[in-house]
Design an enzyme around this catalytic site. Sequence first.
Site, PDB file in Angstrom:
ATOM      1  N   GLU A   1       1.131  -1.078  -0.184  1.00 53.01           N
ATOM      2  CA  GLU A   1       0.354  -0.100   0.337  1.00 53.01           C
ATOM      3  C   GLU A   1       0.623   0.986   0.032  1.00 53.01           C
ATOM      4  OE1 GLU A   1      -3.804   1.775   3.036  1.00 53.01           O
ATOM      5  OE2 GLU A   1      -2.246   0.328   3.268  1.00 53.01           O
TER       6      GLU A   1
ATOM      7  N   LYS B   1      -9.915   2.788  -2.667  1.00 53.26           N
ATOM      8  CA  LYS B   1     -10.356   2.648  -0.591  1.00 53.26           C
ATOM      9  C   LYS B   1     -11.538   2.537  -0.229  1.00 53.26           C
ATOM     10  CE  LYS B   1      -7.277   1.373   2.666  1.00 53.26           C
ATOM     11  NZ  LYS B   1      -5.915   1.517   4.521  1.00 53.26           N
TER      12      LYS B   1
ATOM     13  N   CYS C   1      -5.546  -3.001   1.810  1.00 55.99           N
ATOM     14  CA  CYS C   1      -5.610  -2.967   3.492  1.00 55.99           C
ATOM     15  C   CYS C   1      -6.536  -3.852   4.755  1.00 55.99           C
ATOM     16  CB  CYS C   1      -4.455  -2.599   3.940  1.00 55.99           C
ATOM     17  SG  CYS C   1      -3.215  -2.430   5.682  1.00 55.99           S
TER      18      CYS C   1
END
Length: 247
Positions: A33, A99, A134
Amino acid sequence: MDILRDFDQNFEKAKRAILEANKNDLKLLVFPETFISGYYKSSIKKVSDRLSYYFDQLCFMSREYKIDIYGTFPLKENANIYNCGFYFSEGSCIARYKKIHLIEVMGEKDIFSEGKEAVVAESNLIGRVGLAICYDLRFPELFRKVSINSKVTIVSAMWPKTRIEHWKTLLRARSIENQCFVIGVNRVGSDKNNLYPGNSLIFDPYGTPILECDNLEGLYFCDVDLSVVERFRKDFNVLADRRIFSL
């Protein structure tokens, strides 16, 4: 990889990794990330301002070396900045995933805005690939959504050592419950807040680890036979038995 404050050094390391991947005839390369900027606020702004440069370089390398590349960058859109996963293939960016789940306890919402849509990349080299970043790993609904239309989901992460057992357990759970390959790529090194132990993993649809990495920077790879997914889902079709309901 370890993500430094010097974003130019980070990108040089990324380019070297792509060259090494090419020498090993890899078809997919996944970075941790924010692998260029990290969560350093000064770097996030500068990298987002220079995004077109990195974009062009990665497009070129994906075409030149016939390799798919996935990693996340800070994407500036109007007044918002998103932690955005870019999937490069055959000389272009074929998918962008902003995200969705931002971890408030680590201040991510102070930097980034939330994405809204699940994304599956459609690659001529790999096939359909679900995209995640993540903290998304803690929310199985997203993985179920993308796994219905793909055989592999990739997770680009910056997961701290204090919760690394959660990382391992959740990656395995997502592979088992969705009968798919799950590739989790985590950073190594440290910043002022956390240690990052790597422990990148690939799980097959049975929840068996087929690649387990340590805490050292480097290129790790293995073969992934996506036909296993189709055979397993045919022989033991869990997904067909699911029921959708509300409480």
